[in-house]
Write a protein that holds these residues in place. Sequence first.
Motif, PDB file in Angstrom:
ATOM      1  N   ASN A  21      -8.427   7.507  -0.908  1.00 49.60           N
ATOM      2  CA  ASN A  21      -8.364   7.070  -2.313  1.00 49.60           C
ATOM      3  C   ASN A  21      -9.029   5.716  -2.532  1.00 49.60           C
TER       4      ASN A  21
ATOM      5  N   GLN B 240      -8.662   2.909  -0.891  1.00 49.00           N
ATOM      6  CA  GLN B 240      -7.701   1.824  -0.870  1.00 49.00           C
ATOM      7  C   GLN B 240      -7.621   1.306   0.568  1.00 49.00           C
ATOM      8  N   ARG B 241      -7.486  -0.047   0.675  1.00 47.45           N
ATOM      9  CA  ARG B 241      -7.371  -0.607   2.026  1.00 47.45           C
ATOM     10  C   ARG B 241      -5.984  -0.283   2.572  1.00 47.45           C
ATOM     11  N   ALA B 242      -5.902   0.281   3.777  1.00 41.90           N
ATOM     12  CA  ALA B 242      -4.594   0.633   4.343  1.00 41.90           C
ATOM     13  C   ALA B 242      -4.624   0.438   5.845  1.00 41.90           C
TER      14      ALA B 242
ATOM     15  N   PHE C 100      11.754   3.791  -1.723  1.00 40.21           N
ATOM     16  CA  PHE C 100      11.393   2.885  -0.631  1.00 40.21           C
ATOM     17  C   PHE C 100      12.596   2.118  -0.100  1.00 40.21           C
TER      18      PHE C 100
ATOM     19  N   GLU D  97       2.205   1.829  -3.397  1.00 42.78           N
ATOM     20  CA  GLU D  97       1.159   2.302  -4.305  1.00 42.78           C
ATOM     21  C   GLU D  97       0.819   3.755  -4.054  1.00 42.78           C
ATOM     22  N   MET D  98       0.726   4.114  -2.797  1.00 44.59           N
ATOM     23  CA  MET D  98       0.400   5.514  -2.448  1.00 44.59           C
ATOM     24  C   MET D  98       1.473   6.462  -2.949  1.00 44.59           C
ATOM     25  N   ALA D  99       2.727   6.049  -2.758  1.00 43.98           N
ATOM     26  CA  ALA D  99       3.830   6.895  -3.197  1.00 43.98           C
ATOM     27  C   ALA D  99       3.780   7.075  -4.710  1.00 43.98           C
TER      28      ALA D  99
ATOM     29  N   THR E 137       0.833  -1.199   0.000  1.00 46.10           N
ATOM     30  CA  THR E 137       0.000   0.000   0.000  1.00 46.10           C
ATOM     31  C   THR E 137       0.873   1.257   0.000  1.00 46.10           C
ATOM     32  N   HIS E 138       1.917   1.179   0.841  1.00 45.09           N
ATOM     33  CA  HIS E 138       2.841   2.304   0.920  1.00 45.09           C
ATOM     34  C   HIS E 138       3.398   2.641  -0.466  1.00 45.09           C
TER      35      HIS E 138
ATOM     36  N   TYR F  71       8.922   1.490   9.508  1.00 49.13           N
ATOM     37  CA  TYR F  71       8.060   0.344   9.801  1.00 49.13           C
ATOM     38  C   TYR F  71       8.490  -0.449  11.046  1.00 49.13           C
TER      39      TYR F  71
ATOM     40  N   THR G 103      11.985   4.114   5.102  1.00 49.71           N
ATOM     41  CA  THR G 103      10.992   3.068   5.395  1.00 49.71           C
ATOM     42  C   THR G 103      11.578   1.968   6.273  1.00 49.71           C
TER      43      THR G 103
ATOM     44  N   ARG H  21       1.160   6.744  -6.696  1.00 52.04           N
ATOM     45  CA  ARG H  21      -0.014   7.534  -7.084  1.00 52.04           C
ATOM     46  C   ARG H  21       0.260   9.032  -6.934  1.00 52.04           C
ATOM     47  N   GLU H  22       0.913   9.392  -5.825  1.00 52.83           N
ATOM     48  CA  GLU H  22       1.173  10.810  -5.593  1.00 52.83           C
ATOM     49  C   GLU H  22       2.092  11.385  -6.674  1.00 52.83           C
TER      50      GLU H  22
ATOM     51  N   TYR I 246       2.534   5.459   5.099  1.00 52.59           N
ATOM     52  CA  TYR I 246       2.943   6.424   4.075  1.00 52.59           C
ATOM     53  C   TYR I 246       2.562   7.827   4.512  1.00 52.59           C
TER      54      TYR I 246
END
Lengths: 876, 122
Positions: free
Chosen positions: B78, B80-82, A47, A23-25, A20-21, B57, B53, A27-28, B35
Amino acid sequence: MRFPWWSRKQRQELDEELHTHLEMAARERMERGEEKNEAARAARREFGNLGLVKEVTREMWGWSWLADLYEDLRFGARVLRKSPGFAIVAILSLALGIGATTSVFSVVYGVLMNPYPYAHSDRMVHLVAHDTAGNRRFVNLNGSQLQQLQKASCIESAAAMDEWNLTTTEGDLPEDVQAVYLTSNSFVHFGVPTLLGRGLLPSDAPDGEDPESVAVLGYKFWQRHFQGDPDIVGKKIQLVHKTYSIVGVVPPRFTWGDGEVYLPLKVTAEPARTFFIMIRLKPGVTRAAANAEFQSLLEQFAQQTPTHFPEHFHVTLEGLNDQFVSDIGGTLFLLLAAVALLLLIGCGNVSILLLARATARQHELAVRSAIGAERSRLLRQLLTESLMLSITGAIVGVALANGLVKLIVNWLPEFSFPHEAAISINLPVLCFSVGLALLTGIAFGISPALQSARPDIAQVMQSNTRKMTVGVHGRRTHGFLIAGQIALTLLLLAGAAVAMQGFLRIVNMNLGYDPHNVMSVGIPVHDNTYTTWEARSAFFHQLLRKVSFMPEVVAAGLSTNATPPNNGWEQRFEISGKPAAEQQRARINFVSSGYFSVLRIPLQQGRLWDETETLRGAKLALINQTLAHQYFPNGDAIGGELRMPEMKGEPPFRLAVPGSDSWFQIIGVVSDALDDGLQKPIKAGVYVPYTISMPVFTQILVRTQVPPLTTLHSIREQIHTIDPDQQAERDVRDLDGWIRVQPEWGSGHLVATLFAGFAVLALALAATGLYSVISYAVAQRTAEFGIRMALGARGKDVLLIVFRSAAVNVAGGVLAGVVLTILLNRVLARWIQGSSLNIPILFGVVLLLVATAGLSCFVPARRASSVDPMTALRYE
Amino acid sequence: MAEKRERYQNRIELLQGTLDLLILQTLQWGAQHGYGISVAIRNRSGEILQVDTGSLYPALHRLQKQKWIKSEWKISENNQRAKYYRLTATGKRQLTRERSKWAHLSDAIAGVLNPFEDENEP
């Protein structure tokens, strides 16, 4: 590295979180106008290393000790799999020790220590009277005596019982039912709640009236006859044409008197009618105090009913289990000693194996500690390995214990242990033996780590492992263990040999009669039937005739008390014209003349009586050789006379001819046949026609061509044609079977087979122990042997070197074992009757042990001597 | 690989105290996913603090184990599952402690760096 114990879910969630991390990065970045692929690449670059992030994050979960354990287990399993022989022998050694000890102790506990379900069974006793000759018999009392007894100050409660064989009268053939009549306070006395319904109550047997027709069922009978019907309470059962309503069922362990039905007992005032007495003492009353009180009380009773007591007697109380303890206690304790030895030998074997391996692994451990393994980590690794062995051994041992308990229970002599006993695995002992096994594993498993904890690493590593010989210290420990193991094995083998010799003596005993293809069918006569002498003798005669005319039957005889090998009614007797000794006693047997041909007991002198003499109850007697030799040493027995002054009728139970206590003419002498069990000498015996005195029970002895039990159904049918209500006993055996239920046979069989089995196992363990020690030693000296042979030694010389190294230990062990066996011989002789240690046994056992030891050395020694010197030298 | 791993671990060590403070402080304004937290720290620090990261984490999972933060899966803006983290009560108390510790530390460091500032100002 993957750790399977972190839950799959936890790992998936981490994957998803990081994904998810990313994907978010990405997308932005795309929202800021970057091209899709470029954005994804950049996000990933930013990452960093995905796998590494996962790994460092997972470390936060804090399960690393588990990871180590998993590592150890995997490594341990691999190591053990690499030497399966070692693993199997070690596991089996422990399993055998645990299984044997636990099962035998469980039986000891079940039979000797805690057999009864009754409340305060330690205070439950019976009255026993001993006469001056040392004979014991239970004291039975009549109704008014019971009432007086209940007032005795040392008694908490007393109840009475009687037994009778009844029959069901509903089916085709009458079925024998063992009825136990109990006074109405008995269920309170026993203190065991019923399984279904209720027990007997005082209202079931009001004083002076006939009892209610109610019945409580025994558990086995309920299962057999009613298929365990859960709604049985309130239903009816017909016994000898009388209908009883079933009020309850007792639990499985309530087997008092082996009763199939429990009925209320009518206690009458009739002085001749006596009952078996059950007593519970008050807490804190000593046996001595109680004995004294009962002695004076019973002396009073003896004045009222002199025929119910011996002339001069003293009273003792016998606990419920006393008889069984003396029957089989010694046997079981002997077995317990044997299995304890087996457990020791098993643990010894594991120690030897682990030590031998430890020596062989010193190099490996040194290397591992040289490249940085911490000592604690090495310890943990070795501990895991030995625990794996011990725990597997324990699990197999528990399974083995379970099977062995069942085997022993099947082999227990049937009438030598209380049927109330519930024999199951005893937990404390299981824990003890498993604990001992674990401890052995731990102690000897980590010893190499302790040794190599302060190792001179450099020295160990420089000296090539294979060339290194075992250090003096290690060798001495091995030597002691091996010698100890051999000593204990020798003790066990000698014990087994003595036990087997004793049992073989019983099996090959000269019985004096021929038991093969003969069975004894018991026939209990019903209450209030055939109550005159004429009626009963006619009935018995008819039974015998019907059976002897059956085509399958070769010969038939009738006896009311003479089925060997433990037969006859012991009584005082007198010989005419000779002064009677104080205790001149003989076993009196009531038989038909056919008895002797059925059992093939030869007539030595004189003649047998004939049928007409039987039918009129002629006072004729045959005597056995023992009596003849003892009292007629000149061979003039025939024509002599003897009498049994105690032999009187007790109608309606025992019906005798008039003058049954007067003189009998001796008409013949028969050969001796066993009459007092399998081990004691034959007692003086007298045979008289069965019509002289007839109890409410008789037996027909039948010799057949085929196995006799197969004809039982037709015999039952024949009996049925004479009297439709007359049953035969359910438990019918052939005469070989009667021999097997003798306590001497049963315990001899149990001890001999189990002891032999354990001894063989011990021998196998000792052999593998020796074999593995020699094998390791040989493997380590391979290079040395190579050098020796390169310098000119022959195979034979190497063989000798190996043998010599083992010989000292074996010889020491054998010597210690012989000394131990001789020291313990007394104990052994007390417990194994009819057999003792002798030179041939000792010699044979030593020979067997030395031969086995020699073989265990020979195989590895042979390997050492046949090695090619060049290979051995290059051998790393 | 062992070397790389070492590097990551060293950074965690270096940043540990401060990173914990930053994460807790960020979460005070509401639940946020990993994020989001890294973006928030970057933005509020004027693009100066880039949270790695490999540090973020492990720190989040450790704080969760210490029960200072809790996590739950939610749907983001957005769609999205997070996994969202949020402060617990003990986490809030810890934040107060960390803040005052930080204040003391920065005062002390400021004092060391500019010993005469206080006297010069009036």
